[in-house]
Design a protein around this motif. Structure first.
Motif, PDB file in Angstrom:
ATOM      1  N   GLY A 194       0.823  -1.201   0.000  1.00 31.83           N
ATOM      2  CA  GLY A 194       0.000   0.000   0.000  1.00 31.83           C
ATOM      3  C   GLY A 194       0.855   1.247   0.000  1.00 31.83           C
ATOM      4  N   LEU A 195       0.654   2.099  -0.993  1.00 28.29           N
ATOM      5  CA  LEU A 195       1.407   3.348  -1.114  1.00 28.29           C
ATOM      6  C   LEU A 195       0.479   4.534  -0.892  1.00 28.29           C
ATOM      7  N   LYS A 196       0.828   5.393   0.063  1.00 29.43           N
ATOM      8  CA  LYS A 196       0.172   6.695   0.217  1.00 29.43           C
ATOM      9  C   LYS A 196       1.041   7.684  -0.548  1.00 29.43           C
ATOM     10  N   PRO A 197       0.538   8.231  -1.672  1.00 25.80           N
ATOM     11  CA  PRO A 197       1.391   9.082  -2.510  1.00 25.80           C
ATOM     12  C   PRO A 197       1.675  10.446  -1.885  1.00 25.80           C
ATOM     13  N   THR A 198       2.650  11.128  -2.471  1.00 29.02           N
ATOM     14  CA  THR A 198       2.916  12.525  -2.149  1.00 29.02           C
ATOM     15  C   THR A 198       1.654  13.349  -2.343  1.00 29.02           C
ATOM     16  N   ARG A 199       1.434  14.295  -1.442  1.00 30.69           N
ATOM     17  CA  ARG A 199       0.271  15.187  -1.600  1.00 30.69           C
ATOM     18  C   ARG A 199       0.320  15.878  -2.962  1.00 30.69           C
ATOM     19  N   GLY A 200      -0.764  15.755  -3.721  1.00 34.44           N
ATOM     20  CA  GLY A 200      -0.857  16.390  -5.022  1.00 34.44           C
ATOM     21  C   GLY A 200      -0.361  15.559  -6.179  1.00 34.44           C
ATOM     22  N   ALA A 201       0.201  14.387  -5.900  1.00 34.69           N
ATOM     23  CA  ALA A 201       0.745  13.569  -6.988  1.00 34.69           C
ATOM     24  C   ALA A 201      -0.349  12.887  -7.799  1.00 34.69           C
ATOM     25  N   VAL A 202      -1.471  12.595  -7.164  1.00 31.61           N
ATOM     26  CA  VAL A 202      -2.579  11.899  -7.808  1.00 31.61           C
ATOM     27  C   VAL A 202      -3.782  12.835  -7.834  1.00 31.61           C
ATOM     28  N   ILE A 231       0.362   1.227 -11.267  1.00 28.45           N
ATOM     29  CA  ILE A 231      -0.854   2.028 -11.098  1.00 28.45           C
ATOM     30  C   ILE A 231      -0.482   3.463 -10.748  1.00 28.45           C
ATOM     31  N   PHE A 232       0.571   3.649  -9.968  1.00 31.46           N
ATOM     32  CA  PHE A 232       1.001   5.015  -9.649  1.00 31.46           C
ATOM     33  C   PHE A 232       1.432   5.740 -10.920  1.00 31.46           C
ATOM     34  N   THR A 233       2.183   5.067 -11.772  1.00 26.92           N
ATOM     35  CA  THR A 233       2.613   5.674 -13.037  1.00 26.92           C
ATOM     36  C   THR A 233       1.418   6.000 -13.923  1.00 26.92           C
ATOM     37  N   ALA A 234       0.411   5.132 -13.910  1.00 28.05           N
ATOM     38  CA  ALA A 234      -0.750   5.310 -14.777  1.00 28.05           C
ATOM     39  C   ALA A 234      -1.632   6.480 -14.361  1.00 28.05           C
ATOM     40  N   VAL A 235      -1.689   6.787 -13.070  1.00 24.40           N
ATOM     41  CA  VAL A 235      -2.663   7.787 -12.614  1.00 24.40           C
ATOM     42  C   VAL A 235      -2.052   9.077 -12.096  1.00 24.40           C
ATOM     43  N   SER A 236      -0.746   9.145 -11.854  1.00 22.11           N
ATOM     44  CA  SER A 236      -0.165  10.318 -11.212  1.00 22.11           C
ATOM     45  C   SER A 236       0.195  11.397 -12.219  1.00 22.11           C
ATOM     46  N   PHE A 243       2.792  22.605  -9.007  1.00 24.20           N
ATOM     47  CA  PHE A 243       3.804  21.574  -8.757  1.00 24.20           C
ATOM     48  C   PHE A 243       3.266  20.167  -8.993  1.00 24.20           C
ATOM     49  N   ALA A 244       2.382  20.022  -9.971  1.00 27.41           N
ATOM     50  CA  ALA A 244       1.735  18.733 -10.175  1.00 27.41           C
ATOM     51  C   ALA A 244       2.672  17.685 -10.742  1.00 27.41           C
ATOM     52  N   ASP A 245       3.742  18.096 -11.387  1.00 29.52           N
ATOM     53  CA  ASP A 245       4.602  17.132 -12.062  1.00 29.52           C
ATOM     54  C   ASP A 245       6.059  17.255 -11.628  1.00 29.52           C
ATOM     55  N   ILE A 246       6.272  17.449 -10.341  1.00 27.83           N
ATOM     56  CA  ILE A 246       7.637  17.572  -9.832  1.00 27.83           C
ATOM     57  C   ILE A 246       8.207  16.228  -9.404  1.00 27.83           C
ATOM     58  N   LEU A 247       7.453  15.162  -9.587  1.00 29.67           N
ATOM     59  CA  LEU A 247       7.898  13.857  -9.097  1.00 29.67           C
ATOM     60  C   LEU A 247       9.225  13.467  -9.731  1.00 29.67           C
ATOM     61  N   GLU A 447       8.555   8.862  -4.728  1.00 29.46           N
ATOM     62  CA  GLU A 447       7.901   7.561  -4.832  1.00 29.46           C
ATOM     63  C   GLU A 447       8.784   6.512  -5.499  1.00 29.46           C
ATOM     64  N   ALA A 448       9.550   6.925  -6.503  1.00 26.41           N
ATOM     65  CA  ALA A 448      10.408   5.960  -7.191  1.00 26.41           C
ATOM     66  C   ALA A 448      11.415   5.334  -6.231  1.00 26.41           C
ATOM     67  N   LEU A 449      11.917   6.130  -5.314  1.00 27.52           N
ATOM     68  CA  LEU A 449      12.858   5.621  -4.320  1.00 27.52           C
ATOM     69  C   LEU A 449      12.171   4.618  -3.398  1.00 27.52           C
ATOM     70  N   LEU A 450      10.974   4.952  -2.933  1.00 25.39           N
ATOM     71  CA  LEU A 450      10.223   4.023  -2.092  1.00 25.39           C
ATOM     72  C   LEU A 450       9.954   2.708  -2.817  1.00 25.39           C
ATOM     73  N   LEU A 451       9.530   2.802  -4.051  1.00 21.98           N
ATOM     74  CA  LEU A 451       9.195   1.606  -4.821  1.00 21.98           C
ATOM     75  C   LEU A 451      10.423   0.734  -5.068  1.00 21.98           C
ATOM     76  N   SER A 452      11.558   1.368  -5.306  1.00 24.37           N
ATOM     77  CA  SER A 452      12.792   0.613  -5.530  1.00 24.37           C
ATOM     78  C   SER A 452      13.193  -0.165  -4.284  1.00 24.37           C
ATOM     79  N   LEU A 453      13.164   0.504  -3.133  1.00 22.38           N
ATOM     80  CA  LEU A 453      13.523  -0.174  -1.886  1.00 22.38           C
ATOM     81  C   LEU A 453      12.504  -1.246  -1.522  1.00 22.38           C
ATOM     82  N   ALA A 454      11.234  -0.959  -1.752  1.00 23.24           N
ATOM     83  CA  ALA A 454      10.192  -1.953  -1.465  1.00 23.24           C
ATOM     84  C   ALA A 454      10.365  -3.194  -2.336  1.00 23.24           C
TER      85      ALA A 454
END
Length: 474
Positions: A194-202, A231-236, A243-247, A447-454
């Motif tokens: 379960g990922l809680k995204p950065t505020r504003g990313a989705v 799914i994060f890539t598809a919807v974010s 700052f919607a696309d600073i990821l 998020e990419a860092l979290l996903l890599s470590l996960a």
């Protein structure tokens, strides 16, 4: 992401994309699984015809527009939306409450449109507690959602129905929301990611707006890190806001500084097996070349307290405003909901303002910690999922209710109130064969860092799903 050790939504989509399985076959299997697993109470509302129509359209696209069909990340994969959050057209959300009728289905939210564009086919709503005010999913209107891994225990909340549906294999991925741990807690209870995204990313529009003062995020619960990444890539992104696309979609080279928090002070009691799982996960990453930095509870105490206070105040004011704006008959609501409405109506602007300022300070204190570390690994839950009925809503003591939730997931609301991303996944099994979850938090946009470590932790293979996914061979 590499292929996980178990079946997931990506594998189901691959079977559909290759022609091994028709979309209609996958949907019929999921609908049948709803009946097979009816006892867990994961599904609050079912519309088989909607699901079959969506699957039929996907099968038609496979023959008429094969390139478009093949490009969808989760082509033909059945899913359920949560009975709380941004709407999916045709699915009548009630927020688990008698205050709303199952009618007036409206249009897709931006997020729902992106789910559909990814190829996901919705056919129902998953169970949520009334207005999401619990870490268990047991609304008075029913059904009571049970953990598929142990039906005497909660599946968590407020996305408990979503997590139970995915863990039981009814669907391989499900929409979920998180305002105080509501994606991560159920995922942790049921052995999911379960990922809680950065505020504003989705996206949260067009009508969800500033719901809950920005502490709420939407995404999904999944069986694998790669599903969460997809799914994060598809919807974010492209959320039509500042700052919607600073990821940052790239992961910095090792070594990463892994902050380790396994001390909860004297306020909260976290079971030894939960702490040991966090320590084991940190040591696993240390063996990959990432140095550990020990963190003390004193560095988090004020931020956790401020986050807990802000969460309670925000949800109180929010529900009071909603009830008053819509002129709802509050006597039809659960006792706890009525109590939160009363609390919200009585709250002064100064009290709320001070609480929001505390949330800002909590965010700043986290940024200061992230000057020393790149991520923080910490407990997700204090104990194993508790028995059904552990979070009763038939009383009016809001402070007691909030304290019970904080005691179960003391570090959950910190990510919501601060806006930072956080992910949970299982890293081991306890003596009752239940998952031992860990949580990793990172700076905003990482998020990419979290996903890599996960994904690194997932590859260690300490958890295996028990139920096959409907439509895929066991």
């Amino acid at each position: 992401m590499s292929r996980p050790l178990f079946a997931d939504a990506t594998e189901l989509a691959g079977a559909i994309r290759s022609g091994k399985l028709a979309c209609m076959d996958a949907m019929q299997a999921s609908i049948a699984a709803c009946a097979t697993h009816e006892d867990i109470g994961a599904i609050a509302y079912l519309d088989p015809e909607m699901g079959l129509a969506a699957a039929r359209a996907m099968d038609r696209e496979a023959s008429e527009l094969p390139e478009r069909f093949a490009a969808r990340s989760f082509v033909g994969v059945p899913t359920v939306a949560k009975d709380l959050g941004g709407p999916f057209a045709g699915l009548p959300v009630t927020a688990g409450s008698r205050l709303f009728r199952r009618e007036g289905t409206g249009a897709d939210s931006d997020l729902a449109s992106r789910f559909r564009d990814a190829g996901l086919c919705a056919f129902g709503l998953s169970t949520s507690p009334e207005f999401g005010f619990s870490l268990a999913s047991e609304p008075a209107i029913g059904p009571i959602c049970r953990n598929p891994l142990d039906r005497t225990r909660t599946a968590g909340g407020s996305s408990g129905g979503a997590a139970a549906a995915v863990a039981a294999g009814i669907v391989a991925i499900a929409h979920a929301t998180d305002a105080g741990g509501s994606i991560r807690v159920p995922a942790a209870c049921c052995g999911l990611v379960g990922l809680k995204p950065t505020r504003g990313a989705v996206p949260a529009g067009p009508s969800f707006g500033n719901h809950l003062g920005g502490i709420a995020s939407e995404l999904a619960v999944t069986r694998s890190v790669r599903d969460t990444a997809r799914i994060f890539t598809a919807v974010s992104g492209k959320t039509r806001g500042p700052f919607a696309d600073i990821l940052q979609l790239t992961v910095q080279a090792a070594p990463l500084r892994i902050g380790l928090l396994i001390d909860a002070g004297d306020r909260y009691s976290i079971a030894n097996d939960r702490l040991q799982a966090v320590e084991a996960a940190a040591q696993h990453l240390e063996r990959q070349g990432h140095p550990l930095v020990a963190l003390a509870w004193a560095q988090f105490r004020e931020a956790v307290a401020a986050s807990t206070q802000a969460f309670g105040d925000i949800i109180s004011v929010n529900i009071a405003g909603l009830v008053d704006d819509l002129e709802l008959d509050i006597v039809a609501a659960e006792t706890m909901t009525q109590a939160f409405v009363t609390r919200g109506r009585a709250m002064s602007a100064t009290t709320l303002w001070n609480s929001l300022n505390g949330a800002v300070q909590a965010s700043r204190s986290l940024w200061e910690i992230f000057d020393r570390v790149d991520v923080i690994i910490m407990p997700m839950l204090a104990t194993a999922p508790p028995p059904i009925g552990s979070f009763p809503t038939d009383h009016s003591d809001t402070d007691l209710h909030l304290e019970r939730m904080a005691a179960f997931a003391p570090l959950a609301s910190l990510a919501n109130v601060s806006g930072f991303p956080a992910i949970t996944l299982p890293f081991g099994i306890d003596t009752d064969d239940l998952p031992l979850p860990v949580q990793i938090m990172a700076p905003m946009g990482k998020e990419a860092l979290l996903l890599s470590l996960a994904a690194n932790l997932e590859a260690d293979g300490r958890w295996q799903h028990r139920y096959p996914i409907a439509g895929l061979a066991a």
